[in-house]
Scaffold this active site. Structure first.
Site, PDB file in Angstrom:
ATOM      1  N   LYS A  49      42.005  -7.677 -24.656  1.00 49.06           N
ATOM      2  CA  LYS A  49      42.028  -8.327 -23.198  1.00 49.06           C
ATOM      3  C   LYS A  49      41.660  -9.803 -23.355  1.00 49.06           C
ATOM      4  O   LYS A  49      41.896 -10.554 -22.810  1.00 49.06           O
ATOM      5  CB  LYS A  49      41.148  -7.181 -22.290  1.00 49.06           C
ATOM      6  CG  LYS A  49      42.107  -6.112 -21.938  1.00 49.06           C
ATOM      7  CD  LYS A  49      40.882  -4.921 -21.276  1.00 49.06           C
ATOM      8  CE  LYS A  49      41.864  -3.708 -21.048  1.00 49.06           C
ATOM      9  NZ  LYS A  49      40.806  -2.773 -20.586  1.00 49.06           N
ATOM     10  N   GLN A  93      34.778  -1.168 -19.015  1.00 54.93           N
ATOM     11  CA  GLN A  93      35.745  -0.434 -19.871  1.00 54.93           C
ATOM     12  C   GLN A  93      35.411   0.925 -19.789  1.00 54.93           C
ATOM     13  O   GLN A  93      34.242   1.310 -20.242  1.00 54.93           O
ATOM     14  CB  GLN A  93      35.681  -0.970 -21.473  1.00 54.93           C
ATOM     15  CG  GLN A  93      36.776  -0.471 -22.123  1.00 54.93           C
ATOM     16  CD  GLN A  93      38.001  -0.811 -21.981  1.00 54.93           C
ATOM     17  OE1 GLN A  93      38.399  -1.681 -21.719  1.00 54.93           O
ATOM     18  NE2 GLN A  93      39.084   0.223 -22.047  1.00 54.93           N
ATOM     19  N   ASP A 116      40.412  -4.010 -12.278  1.00 54.10           N
ATOM     20  CA  ASP A 116      41.036  -2.978 -12.356  1.00 54.10           C
ATOM     21  C   ASP A 116      41.617  -2.359 -11.363  1.00 54.10           C
ATOM     22  O   ASP A 116      42.362  -1.451 -11.497  1.00 54.10           O
ATOM     23  CB  ASP A 116      40.002  -1.822 -13.401  1.00 54.10           C
ATOM     24  CG  ASP A 116      40.719  -1.454 -14.650  1.00 54.10           C
ATOM     25  OD1 ASP A 116      41.813  -1.802 -15.005  1.00 54.10           O
ATOM     26  OD2 ASP A 116      39.921  -0.680 -15.383  1.00 54.10           O
TER      27      ASP A 116
END
Ligand code: NAP
Length: 280
Positions: A49, A93, A116
């Protein structure tokens, strides 16, 4: 004839477009990523990422904590990032170590900085058919892939295997919003093979190598392989790709299908959240 849904190619197109858009900005979008612990898969995903963000011109900061970090430390950091005008998107994460509640962490992220797309407000908006600030990255990437290949799912039976908060559940809702007839399966589902056999579109998000076999699927169906697991050093999907390839109309490879689309979607979300912060 079978068509491969090339996530690598589409994600490259998406990131090229974003690179051009970001180059036009006076200020760069800033993605903050919180990583707790030393899970090798998580470290790999965060690294990918960060690399993609840098390539596009998006600033990314990775905040790393050791495995034994307490919940309050993470919640305090999210609060600080929520209030930092120079941070436009926040990603924690997952999975997190057991002492930290994922539910509390997800709820702590500002919906306007939810890279997200998994906070209750964004998920709730999707459920009632309202545009969220951000869509969950993996489902968003899958729908972008279907769109790229002009695959219309209206009235089709879509079967989603897996019911996580980041993939299975939001994906099922997004497919429903597009008028698919949706079935969600999980580890307690009875007659999984019969359900899969009736799927026009099958999305497997489990993480079990060769869970989906040739004899289980409907001819000419669309197969999306989200799951990842390891066989030796190789990362593999849920689908027995080689043996069922010729039977289906469209299929994602793994790797090179959903994975790159998830990262490209995260970059799009970061850019969109940056624009949101500027336009109020
Ligand atoms: P998850 O939290 O790992 O949960 C797995 C899901 O699969 C659960 O809902 C579980 O059911 C279900 N399941 C397990 N065994 C099953 C079986 N034998 N039959 C039917 N269902 C079964 O879910 P996730 O976070 O969505 O991840 C799923 C997989 O996708 C993982 O391999 C992950 O690494 C991968 N992934 C890939 C990407 C990408 O970009 N490629 C992105 C996200 C995730 P229960 O709910 O009953 O336990």
């Amino acid at each position: 004839m079978t068509t491969i849904l090339d996530g690598k190619k589409l994600s490259a197109k998406m990131t090229d477009e974003l690179t051009q858009k970001v180059a036009m900005l006076d200020e760069k979008p800033h993605l903050a990523v919180i990583l707790v612990g030393e899970n090798p898969a998580s470290e790999l995903y965060v690294g990918l990422k960060k690399k993609t963000a840098e390539k596009i011109g998006i600033k990314s900061t990775v905040i790393k904590y050791p495995q034994n970090t307490d919940e309050k430390t993470v919640l305090d950091k999210i609060n600080e990032l929520n209030n930092d005008k120079n941070v436009h998107a926040i990603l924690v994460q997952l999975p997190l170590p057991g002492q930290i509640s994922e539910k509390k962490v997800i709820q702590a992220i500002s919906p306007q900085k939810d890279a997200d797309g998994i906070t209750p407000e964004n998920i709730g908006k999707i459920s009632i058919g309202v545009e969220p600030y951000a869509y969950p990255c993996t489902p968003k990437g899958i729908l972008s892939l279907l769109d790229e290949y002009n695959i219309n799912i209206e009235g089709k039976h879509a079967v989603v295997i897996g019911r996580s908060n980041i993939v299975g559940k939001p994906l099922a809702q997004m497919l429903l919003n597009r008028n698919a007839t949706v079935t969600i399966c999980h580890s307690h589902t009875k007659n999984l093979t019969d359900i899969i056999k009736s799927a026009d579109v099958l999305i497997s998000a489990v993480g079990k190598n060769k869970l989906i076999k040739k004899e289980m699927i409907k001819s000419n169906s669309v197969i999306i392989d989200v799951g990842t697991s390891k066989v030796g050093n190789r990362v593999v999907g849920d689908v027995d790709f080689d043996n069922l390839f010729e039977l289906v109309s469209y299929i994602t490879p793994s790797p090179g299908g959903v994975g790159p689309m998830t990262i490209a979607s995260l970059m799009e979300n970061t850019y969109n959240l940056f624009k949101l912060s500027r336009n109020g």
